[in-house]
Design a protein around this motif. Structure first.
Motif, mmCIF file in Angstrom:
data_model
loop_
_atom_site.group_PDB
_atom_site.id
_atom_site.type_symbol
_atom_site.label_atom_id
_atom_site.label_comp_id
_atom_site.label_asym_id
_atom_site.label_seq_id
_atom_site.Cartn_x
_atom_site.Cartn_y
_atom_site.Cartn_z
ATOM 1 N N LEU A 29 14.907 0.782 13.139
ATOM 2 C CA LEU A 29 14.388 2.063 13.580
ATOM 3 C C LEU A 29 13.812 2.858 12.412
ATOM 4 N N LYS A 30 14.524 2.877 11.297
ATOM 5 C CA LYS A 30 14.054 3.624 10.127
ATOM 6 C C LYS A 30 12.792 2.985 9.531
ATOM 7 N N SER A 31 12.747 1.680 9.523
ATOM 8 C CA SER A 31 11.556 0.981 9.052
ATOM 9 C C SER A 31 10.353 1.340 9.918
ATOM 10 N N TYR A 32 10.547 1.331 11.223
ATOM 11 C CA TYR A 32 9.500 1.713 12.181
ATOM 12 C C TYR A 32 9.043 3.147 11.953
ATOM 13 N N LEU A 33 9.999 4.053 11.809
ATOM 14 C CA LEU A 33 9.652 5.461 11.594
ATOM 15 C C LEU A 33 8.911 5.666 10.273
ATOM 16 N N TYR A 34 9.265 4.880 9.259
ATOM 17 C CA TYR A 34 8.561 5.020 7.987
ATOM 18 C C TYR A 34 7.090 4.657 8.140
ATOM 19 N N ARG A 35 6.789 3.656 8.935
ATOM 20 C CA ARG A 35 5.395 3.273 9.149
ATOM 21 C C ARG A 35 4.619 4.369 9.870
ATOM 22 N N LEU A 36 5.310 5.216 10.621
ATOM 23 C CA LEU A 36 4.652 6.336 11.291
ATOM 24 C C LEU A 36 4.591 7.581 10.411
ATOM 25 N N LEU A 37 5.684 7.871 9.713
ATOM 26 C CA LEU A 37 5.832 9.140 9.002
ATOM 27 C C LEU A 37 5.482 9.059 7.515
ATOM 28 N N ASP A 92 -10.600 5.812 3.745
ATOM 29 C CA ASP A 92 -10.709 5.944 2.287
ATOM 30 C C ASP A 92 -9.517 6.666 1.669
ATOM 31 N N ALA A 93 -8.431 6.834 2.432
ATOM 32 C CA ALA A 93 -7.266 7.573 1.929
ATOM 33 C C ALA A 93 -6.711 6.948 0.655
ATOM 34 N N GLN A 94 -6.633 5.620 0.606
ATOM 35 C CA GLN A 94 -6.110 4.961 -0.590
ATOM 36 C C GLN A 94 -7.053 5.131 -1.778
ATOM 37 N N ASP A 95 -8.347 5.164 -1.509
ATOM 38 C CA ASP A 95 -9.312 5.398 -2.584
ATOM 39 C C ASP A 95 -9.131 6.791 -3.176
ATOM 40 N N ARG A 96 -8.898 7.756 -2.307
ATOM 41 C CA ARG A 96 -8.700 9.133 -2.772
ATOM 42 C C ARG A 96 -7.412 9.245 -3.582
ATOM 43 N N CYS A 135 -0.913 2.179 5.623
ATOM 44 C CA CYS A 135 -1.944 3.194 5.403
ATOM 45 C C CYS A 135 -3.100 3.046 6.385
ATOM 46 N N ILE A 136 -3.580 1.826 6.562
ATOM 47 C CA ILE A 136 -4.728 1.606 7.444
ATOM 48 C C ILE A 136 -4.346 1.828 8.906
ATOM 49 N N THR A 182 -9.870 -2.748 16.090
ATOM 50 C CA THR A 182 -10.225 -1.752 15.074
ATOM 51 C C THR A 182 -9.712 -2.158 13.702
ATOM 52 N N LEU A 183 -8.440 -2.534 13.628
ATOM 53 C CA LEU A 183 -7.863 -2.890 12.335
ATOM 54 C C LEU A 183 -8.449 -4.186 11.789
ATOM 55 N N THR A 184 -8.709 -5.136 12.666
ATOM 56 C CA THR A 184 -9.342 -6.382 12.226
ATOM 57 C C THR A 184 -10.678 -6.087 11.558
ATOM 58 N N ASP A 185 -11.444 -5.195 12.159
ATOM 59 C CA ASP A 185 -12.750 -4.825 11.612
ATOM 60 C C ASP A 185 -12.599 -4.090 10.281
ATOM 61 N N VAL A 186 -11.645 -3.158 10.215
ATOM 62 C CA VAL A 186 -11.433 -2.401 8.973
ATOM 63 C C VAL A 186 -11.044 -3.332 7.832
#
Length: 285
Positions: A29-37, A92-96, A135-136, A182-186
């Protein structure tokens, strides 16, 4: 039988019985929430609130799904409340974040301090791929992100996701298909590990910084994703990425702490966090 007896005790108001059941899936549950938060403090807060709310409302649990699914529904709704005022991330969040780190000697020193002193401060490319996936996936609408992560990373069934998101099976399948496409394309256009035209070289660049004596090509070829990049199509490569991500717990890995600092830097760079250094231990008052 023992599990059923424990559940009945929990539903009768036995908090220790409920705590025992909750502990069985708390790490996931915490792992899942980390991916969201994307913030460990927020994860702890929402996990705590989930436990309190679930136990307080245990009488409304009618066993039309597993207790785990029911609790994940509560946690997801609480995470929604937490995220409602935030904007979706841009690709581009990681680039920033990288630009911010490059421009700040202080931020780079924090990275080096964690890398050198923390038992979870190592840098591994496969863990950075997991970080990148988080991130993506944050660039998706929240329901698409939740559906994809629950199904493809945590192996929830579509019927269970229907209960968690309170959507029909047709809607969930649409969310999953849209998120995957969407993610496959990104990733195809962004990731330099799988496409020579990809714009992001963070994995390799960071590996050169933190592991300067390591053979770069040898490390790359340990990754099935890289080895398969010339012979697999983009959908198969996305599946390989998911296999890698499923094998990593972002909260319990050798690079957990350094990636947590990178995530703080990223959230500062995109304006979600006002001050990267506000939580630094020993900061002057």
């Amino acid at each position: 039988m023992e599990q059923e007896n424990t559940l009945q005790s929990a539903m009768s108001g036995d908090i220790q019985a409920f705590q025992k059941l909750f502990a069985g899936f708390q790490n996931q549950l915490k792992s899942y929430l980390y991916r969201l938060l994307t913030d460990r403090d927020d994860v702890d807060d929402v996990t705590h609130d989930t436990f309190i709310k679930a136990f307080a409302n245990i009488s409304t649990f009618h066993q039309d799904a597993s207790l785990k699914t029911w609790v994940f529904r509560i946690a997801t709704n609480l995470a929604y409340d937490h995220l409602r005022k935030r904007k979706r991330w841009q690709t581009d969040a990681q680039d920033r974040a990288a630009d911010l780190a490059i421009s700040s000697e202080e931020i780079r020193q924090v990275f080096w301090m964690v890398h050198g002193a923390s038992p979870a401060g190592a840098y591994e490319m496969k863990e950075h791929i997991d970080y990148c996936f988080t991130c993506i996936s944050k660039t998706l609408p929240i329901e698409n992100q939740v559906a994809l992560i629950l199904k493809n990373i945590y192996d929830f069934q579509v019927t269970e996701i229907c209960l968690i998101l309170e959507k029909t099976e047709g809607v969930i399948k649409h969310l999953l298909n849209d998120a995957r496409n969407t993610l496959t394309d990104v990733f195809e256009h962004r990731c330099a590990l799988i496409n020579k035209n990809g714009v992001c070289h963070q994995c390799s660049h960071l590996n050169e910084i933190f592991n300067p004596k390591q053979n770069q090509q040898e490390e790359l070829m340990k990754l099935e994703l890289v080895k398969a990049s010339k012979k697999y199509n983009r959908e198969q490569l996305f599946e390989l990425r998911e296999v890698l991500v499923k094998a990593i717990d972002p909260l319990h890995a050798v690079g957990t702490d350094i990636h947590a600092e990178m995530m703080k830097c990223l959230r500062t760079a995109i304006g979600e966090k006002s001050d990267f250094f506000e939580e630094r231990p020993g900061k002057a008052e």
